[in-house]
Design an enzyme around this catalytic site. Structure first.
Site, mmCIF file in Angstrom:
data_model
loop_
_atom_site.group_PDB
_atom_site.id
_atom_site.type_symbol
_atom_site.label_atom_id
_atom_site.label_comp_id
_atom_site.label_asym_id
_atom_site.label_seq_id
_atom_site.Cartn_x
_atom_site.Cartn_y
_atom_site.Cartn_z
ATOM 1 N N LYS A 77 5.983 2.005 12.712
ATOM 2 C CA LYS A 77 5.848 2.427 14.127
ATOM 3 C C LYS A 77 6.155 1.287 15.086
ATOM 4 C CE LYS A 77 1.216 1.051 13.719
ATOM 5 N NZ LYS A 77 0.542 1.144 12.487
ATOM 6 N N THR B 174 0.838 -1.218 0.000
ATOM 7 C CA THR B 174 0.000 0.000 0.000
ATOM 8 C C THR B 174 0.866 1.260 0.000
ATOM 9 O OG1 THR B 174 -1.585 -1.257 1.299
ATOM 10 C CG2 THR B 174 -1.895 1.127 1.253
ATOM 11 N N LYS C 122 2.382 4.676 19.011
ATOM 12 C CA LYS C 122 2.627 6.020 18.458
ATOM 13 C C LYS C 122 2.886 7.023 19.583
ATOM 14 C CE LYS C 122 -0.305 4.896 14.517
ATOM 15 N NZ LYS C 122 -1.697 4.917 14.042
ATOM 16 N N GLY D 125 -12.939 -1.971 5.466
ATOM 17 C CA GLY D 125 -11.478 -2.100 5.419
ATOM 18 C C GLY D 125 -10.755 -1.145 6.356
HETATM 19 N N1 LIG Z 1 -0.990 1.417 5.101
HETATM 20 C C1 LIG Z 1 -1.030 2.524 5.841
HETATM 21 O O1 LIG Z 1 -2.019 3.286 5.810
HETATM 22 C C2 LIG Z 1 0.136 2.884 6.725
HETATM 23 C C3 LIG Z 1 0.102 4.106 7.444
HETATM 24 C C4 LIG Z 1 1.196 4.461 8.233
HETATM 25 C C5 LIG Z 1 2.269 3.597 8.344
HETATM 26 N N2 LIG Z 1 2.244 2.405 7.661
HETATM 27 C C6 LIG Z 1 3.397 1.511 7.799
HETATM 28 O O2 LIG Z 1 4.003 1.325 6.532
HETATM 29 C C7 LIG Z 1 4.581 0.022 6.464
HETATM 30 C C8 LIG Z 1 4.053 -0.688 5.219
HETATM 31 O O3 LIG Z 1 2.656 -0.804 5.325
HETATM 32 P P1 LIG Z 1 1.753 -1.263 4.073
HETATM 33 O O4 LIG Z 1 0.343 -0.940 4.467
HETATM 34 O O5 LIG Z 1 2.284 -0.702 2.816
HETATM 35 O O6 LIG Z 1 1.961 -2.843 4.110
HETATM 36 P P2 LIG Z 1 1.588 -3.893 2.940
HETATM 37 O O7 LIG Z 1 0.585 -3.313 2.016
HETATM 38 O O8 LIG Z 1 1.267 -5.153 3.641
HETATM 39 O O9 LIG Z 1 2.969 -4.059 2.147
HETATM 40 C C9 LIG Z 1 4.064 -4.722 2.682
HETATM 41 C C10 LIG Z 1 5.087 -4.904 1.573
HETATM 42 O O10 LIG Z 1 6.248 -5.456 2.153
HETATM 43 C C11 LIG Z 1 6.613 -6.618 1.412
HETATM 44 N N3 LIG Z 1 7.180 -7.585 2.354
HETATM 45 C C12 LIG Z 1 6.617 -8.078 3.462
HETATM 46 N N4 LIG Z 1 7.433 -8.953 4.062
HETATM 47 C C13 LIG Z 1 8.536 -9.025 3.295
HETATM 48 C C14 LIG Z 1 9.723 -9.777 3.359
HETATM 49 N N5 LIG Z 1 9.936 -10.651 4.344
HETATM 50 N N6 LIG Z 1 10.638 -9.594 2.388
HETATM 51 C C15 LIG Z 1 10.430 -8.727 1.383
HETATM 52 N N7 LIG Z 1 9.318 -7.982 1.262
HETATM 53 C C16 LIG Z 1 8.382 -8.143 2.206
HETATM 54 C C17 LIG Z 1 5.358 -7.134 0.772
HETATM 55 O O11 LIG Z 1 5.683 -7.890 -0.405
HETATM 56 P P3 LIG Z 1 4.572 -8.500 -1.399
HETATM 57 O O12 LIG Z 1 3.843 -7.334 -1.967
HETATM 58 O O13 LIG Z 1 5.334 -9.242 -2.400
HETATM 59 O O14 LIG Z 1 3.705 -9.359 -0.516
HETATM 60 C C18 LIG Z 1 4.642 -5.820 0.452
HETATM 61 O O15 LIG Z 1 5.050 -5.328 -0.777
HETATM 62 C C19 LIG Z 1 4.225 -0.658 7.785
HETATM 63 O O16 LIG Z 1 5.289 -0.511 8.690
HETATM 64 C C20 LIG Z 1 3.032 0.129 8.281
HETATM 65 O O17 LIG Z 1 2.878 0.104 9.696
HETATM 66 C C21 LIG Z 1 1.221 2.042 6.862
#
Ligand SMILES: NC(=O)c1ccc[n+]([C@@H]2O[C@H](COP(=O)([O-])OP(=O)(O)OC[C@H]3O[C@@H](n4cnc5c(N)ncnc54)[C@H](OP(=O)(O)O)[C@@H]3O)[C@@H](O)[C@H]2O)c1
Length: 439
Positions: free
Chosen positions: A107, A14, A207, A189
């Site tokens: 975080k 995401t 946080k 969601g």
């Molecule tokens: N989403 C939000 O609104 C939001 C807001 C603030 C902070 N954050 C933070 O941002 C970070 C990412 O969040 P997200 O929502 O983008 O998560 P996400 O959609 O689940 O994406 C995670 C990504 O990391 C990859 N990944 C996971 N484990 C891995 C591994 N062992 N080796 C290599 N790649 C790996 C996944 O690969 P694949 O795609 O191939 O599965 C995916 O591309 C988190 O720390 C979250 O707390 C998110």
């Protein structure tokens, strides 16, 4: 021409995918704002084959996050995989130890290992930027660490979890139960299948621990945060709060008191007129009370790919400009240890909802028990569900809600008084108690 900043991104979900897009879309602006181009030169994720709607042509693919972190051709390692442990932890450590700068939105990792990572950043000279870890697009980390570097901070508090604020907003506006709103949040969601991390306050606590460290120079310690979630809040609490001029929000509060720094997460009544009370739905907000200045409130999206990418790219831009702030605003060795503040010593106003059994005798009994603990009552509402004045119900068996707002007192005193009222057998069930935070 100045050399570009070469960026490697681990995680293309995401947030990661939006970061790749944003750097591409904003390349000219970034180049002029940073004085040099910013280029994504390598990426990695779990699956190379996954369709992501990204043009990764000309961008290298590392087999693992660790391989990317140790790639000598990148200057800045961006961790967007998530998780409080591996592979994010080792990858970030590896990048920092090779003198690279690191940007992360994680975080959970910063709350758990932030100090160790900050120490490595200090030692090896890279930056460790984590603006997106708290409040996504809201620039709260920078505000506390840099914007208010010359100001003593007395309190920082906020709505740091959009899921909880969404649930409380719907409960208030539509008179729905917690369970109904949670179900809707899951359908849309906004909440995970296992919602405990959000609704029980743990996400907010992570946080808050980061914000408290930035505000007060304390060591990040999630274990030192008192945590209470929102599942006990009933629609009648929100109705009563509205009648008394308040709203209920799940707040994370870090405050300097005479007894030390208090860090707490719990449902909180805030005056309807306060800035924080205006924040509805999934939006986040943080208010800072600085010495000698009126409160500053920052409001904005606390989640979502684009919002989070905005903060991540701003952190990358700082690296490109050569700006390197100490991760927690002070050297790690200067950060002070922090203990969990005992909530029984917490002082403030309280909302108390009791179900009174025998109203004629009960009012006097409750007043006596509160007076014994030197608790003064700011307002009291007694009513019957069908609108019959409570006093007319005297002697009837059906319990009647009695709602009290107290002036500032200690939590200890409140519970001593309520224990006595319960022993008097004039109320049924457990009293509802909600802390009040004044602006
Ligand atoms: N989403 C939000 O609104 C939001 C807001 C603030 C902070 N954050 C933070 O941002 C970070 C990412 O969040 P997200 O929502 O983008 O998560 P996400 O959609 O689940 O994406 C995670 C990504 O990391 C990859 N990944 C996971 N484990 C891995 C591994 N062992 N080796 C290599 N790649 C790996 C996944 O690969 P694949 O795609 O191939 O599965 C995916 O591309 C988190 O720390 C979250 O707390 C998110």
């Amino acid at each position: 021409m100045v050399a570009p900043l070469k960026v490697g991104i681990a995680g293309l979900g995401t947030v990661g995918a939006e970061v790749v897009r944003l750097i591409e879309q904003q390349s000219r602006t970034l180049s002029s704002r940073c004085g040099r181009p910013v280029r994504v030169v390598a990426v990695t994720a779990r699956s190379k084959a996954k369709k992501r709607g990204l043009d990764l042509h000309g961008i290298g693919w590392a087999k693992t996050p660790l391989e990317l972190a140790s790639d000598p051709s990148i200057d800045c390692f961006v961790e967007l995989m998530g998780g409080a442990g591996e592979p994010a932890l080792s990858a970030i450590e590896t990048a920092l130890k090779s003198g690279k700068s690191v940007v992360t939105a994680n975080k959970a990792l910063i709350a758990k290992h932030g100090l160790k990572l900050a120490k490595a950043a200090e030692q090896f000279g890279g930056a460790l930027n984590f603006e997106a870890a708290v409040g996504a697009a809201i620039p709260i980390v920078k505000t506390l660490r840099e914007g208010l570097a010359g100001t003593a901070i007395n309190r920082v508090y906020g709505i740091l979890n959009g899921t909880c604020n969404y649930i409380l907003t719907r409960m208030e506006q539509e008179g729905l139960s917690f369970a109904e709103c949670l179900k809707d949040a899951q359908r849309l969601g906004y909440a995970e299948a296992n919602p405990s991390f959000d609704v029980d306050g743990h996400d907010t606590a992570q946080k808050l621990a980061i914000l408290a460290s930035l505000a007060f120079g304390t060591r990040v310690s999630q274990g030192a945060v008192y945590v209470e979630g929102i599942s006990s809040i009933a629609p009648e609490d929100l109705r009563a709060a509205a009648e008394l001029g308040y709203r209920v929000k799940l707040l994370g509060v870090a405050v300097r008191t005479a007894k030390g720094i208090e860090q707490r997460v719990h449902p909180t009544m805030v005056p309807k007129t306060s800035s924080i009370a205006q924040v509805m739905g999934v939006t986040n907000a943080v208010t800072i009370d600085g010495e000698g200045i009126p409160p500053i409130t920052l409001v904005g999206p606390g989640a979502g790919g684009a919002a989070t990418a905005s903060a991540v790219v701003a952190d990358i831009a700082d690296v490109a400009r050569g700006i390197r702030a100490l991760p927690f605003g002070r050297p790690v060795e200067k950060l002070r240890a922090i203990e969990k503040a005992p909530m029984e010593r917490h002082e403030g106003g309280y909302y108390i909802r009791l179900m009174a059994r025998d109203l004629a005798g009960t009012a006097a009994t409750i007043a006596t028990r509160l007076a014994e603990q030197k608790i003064s009552i700011e307002s009291i509402v007694q009513r019957h569900a069908d609108g019959v004045d409570a006093v007319q119900m005297a002697g009837k068996a059906a319990p009647v809600p009695v709602i009290l707002i107290t002036y500032a007192t200690s939590e200890d005193a409140v519970y001593r008084a309520l224990d006595a009222v319960q022993r008097d057998k004039v109320i049924s069930g457990r009293p509802q108690v909600i802390r009040i935070e004044k602006n």
